[in-house]
Design a protein around this motif. Structure first.
Motif, short mmCIF file in Angstrom:
data_model
loop_
_atom_site.label_atom_id
_atom_site.label_comp_id
_atom_site.label_asym_id
_atom_site.label_seq_id
_atom_site.Cartn_x
_atom_site.Cartn_y
_atom_site.Cartn_z
N ILE A 24 0.85 -1.19 0.00
CA ILE A 24 0.00 0.00 0.00
C ILE A 24 0.89 1.24 0.00
CG2 ILE A 24 -1.72 1.32 1.31
CD1 ILE A 24 -2.75 -1.40 2.36
N LYS A 25 0.64 2.14 -0.93
CA LYS A 25 1.43 3.36 -1.08
C LYS A 25 0.62 4.59 -0.71
CE LYS A 25 4.85 1.16 -3.13
NZ LYS A 25 5.66 0.40 -2.26
N GLU A 26 1.33 5.65 -0.35
CA GLU A 26 0.69 6.93 -0.05
C GLU A 26 -0.11 7.40 -1.26
OE1 GLU A 26 1.98 11.53 0.83
OE2 GLU A 26 3.40 9.94 1.30
N GLY A 27 -1.32 7.89 -1.02
CA GLY A 27 -2.16 8.42 -2.09
C GLY A 27 -3.12 7.39 -2.69
N GLU A 28 -2.95 6.12 -2.36
CA GLU A 28 -3.87 5.10 -2.87
C GLU A 28 -5.24 5.27 -2.22
OE1 GLU A 28 -2.84 0.94 -3.56
OE2 GLU A 28 -0.83 1.46 -2.86
N TYR A 29 -6.26 4.82 -2.91
CA TYR A 29 -7.61 4.83 -2.37
C TYR A 29 -7.95 3.45 -1.85
CZ TYR A 29 -8.41 9.40 -4.39
OH TYR A 29 -8.34 10.73 -4.68
N LEU A 30 -8.61 3.41 -0.71
CA LEU A 30 -9.04 2.17 -0.10
C LEU A 30 -10.54 2.23 0.12
CD1 LEU A 30 -6.26 1.94 2.64
CD2 LEU A 30 -6.27 0.83 0.40
N SER A 31 -11.20 1.09 -0.02
CA SER A 31 -12.63 1.03 0.27
C SER A 31 -12.81 0.47 1.68
CB SER A 31 -13.37 0.18 -0.76
OG SER A 31 -12.96 -1.16 -0.67
N VAL A 32 -13.85 0.92 2.36
CA VAL A 32 -14.12 0.50 3.73
C VAL A 32 -15.52 -0.11 3.76
CG1 VAL A 32 -14.31 1.26 6.12
CG2 VAL A 32 -12.68 2.38 4.59
N GLU A 33 -15.62 -1.32 4.32
CA GLU A 33 -16.88 -2.05 4.33
C GLU A 33 -17.15 -2.57 5.74
OE1 GLU A 33 -18.27 -6.35 2.51
OE2 GLU A 33 -16.81 -5.18 1.39
N LEU A 34 -18.40 -2.57 6.12
CA LEU A 34 -18.81 -3.11 7.41
C LEU A 34 -19.38 -4.50 7.19
CD1 LEU A 34 -19.24 -2.65 10.45
CD2 LEU A 34 -21.48 -1.70 9.88
N GLY A 36 -20.86 -7.18 9.60
CA GLY A 36 -21.25 -7.53 10.97
C GLY A 36 -20.52 -6.63 11.96
N GLU A 37 -19.65 -7.22 12.77
CA GLU A 37 -18.88 -6.49 13.78
C GLU A 37 -17.48 -6.14 13.28
OE1 GLU A 37 -19.69 -5.87 17.27
OE2 GLU A 37 -21.76 -6.20 16.65
N GLU A 38 -17.17 -6.42 12.00
CA GLU A 38 -15.83 -6.20 11.46
C GLU A 38 -15.80 -5.06 10.47
OE1 GLU A 38 -13.96 -10.68 11.54
OE2 GLU A 38 -14.95 -10.01 9.71
N ILE A 39 -14.67 -4.36 10.44
CA ILE A 39 -14.40 -3.35 9.43
C ILE A 39 -13.41 -3.96 8.46
CG2 ILE A 39 -13.44 -1.06 8.95
CD1 ILE A 39 -14.14 -0.37 11.90
N VAL A 40 -13.76 -4.00 7.16
CA VAL A 40 -12.89 -4.58 6.14
C VAL A 40 -12.39 -3.45 5.25
CG1 VAL A 40 -12.74 -6.21 4.22
CG2 VAL A 40 -14.18 -6.74 6.21
N ILE A 41 -11.07 -3.33 5.13
CA ILE A 41 -10.46 -2.29 4.29
C ILE A 41 -9.75 -2.98 3.13
CG2 ILE A 41 -8.80 -0.39 4.23
CD1 ILE A 41 -9.23 -0.10 7.26
N LYS A 42 -10.11 -2.57 1.90
CA LYS A 42 -9.51 -3.16 0.70
C LYS A 42 -9.11 -2.05 -0.26
CE LYS A 42 -13.18 -5.71 -0.30
NZ LYS A 42 -14.04 -6.70 -0.94
N ARG A 43 -8.23 -2.38 -1.17
CA ARG A 43 -7.88 -1.43 -2.24
C ARG A 43 -9.13 -1.14 -3.05
NH1 ARG A 43 -2.74 -3.95 -2.75
NH2 ARG A 43 -1.16 -2.36 -2.50
N ALA A 44 -9.32 0.12 -3.38
CA ALA A 44 -10.44 0.49 -4.24
C ALA A 44 -10.12 0.04 -5.65
CB ALA A 44 -10.68 2.00 -4.18
N LYS A 45 -11.09 -0.54 -6.33
CA LYS A 45 -10.86 -1.04 -7.68
C LYS A 45 -11.06 0.04 -8.73
CE LYS A 45 -11.81 -5.73 -6.50
NZ LYS A 45 -12.33 -7.00 -6.83
N LYS A 46 -11.68 1.11 -8.34
CA LYS A 46 -11.96 2.19 -9.29
C LYS A 46 -10.68 2.90 -9.68
CE LYS A 46 -14.80 6.29 -9.81
NZ LYS A 46 -15.50 6.01 -11.00
#
Length: 78
Positions: A24-34, A36-46
């Motif tokens: 993961i590099k500075e300036g990248e976009y990440l998506s955040v998803e809920l 249940g009780e977990e927060i999932v952070i992934k690279r944005a595909k857009k």
């Protein structure tokens, strides 16, 4: 398991070993998803359109770039 703290502005820092492992590099976009009780952070595909700084664009250039981006987005959706 690394631990991170939520700041007063509700920001977190991704621990360095995780950033390095995932590249993961500075300036990248990440998506955040809920989930249940977990927060999932992934690279944005857009793919985000960017403009070079320091160069003035005409209204026609901006309109052309916008139309191209819209056409590209529509072709992905179909």
């Amino acid at each position: 398991m690394p631990i991170t703290k939520v700041t007063r502005n509700y920001q977190i820092t991704i621990p360095s070993e995780i950033r390095k492992a995932l590249g993961i590099k500075e300036g990248e976009y990440l998506s955040v998803e809920l989930r249940g009780e977990e927060i999932v952070i992934k690279r944005a595909k857009k793919k985000w359109k960017t403009f070079k700084l320091g160069r003035k664009l005409t209204a026609d250039e901006l309109e052309r770039i916008s139309e191209e981006a819209m056409e590209e987005e529509m072709s992905r959706v179909q």
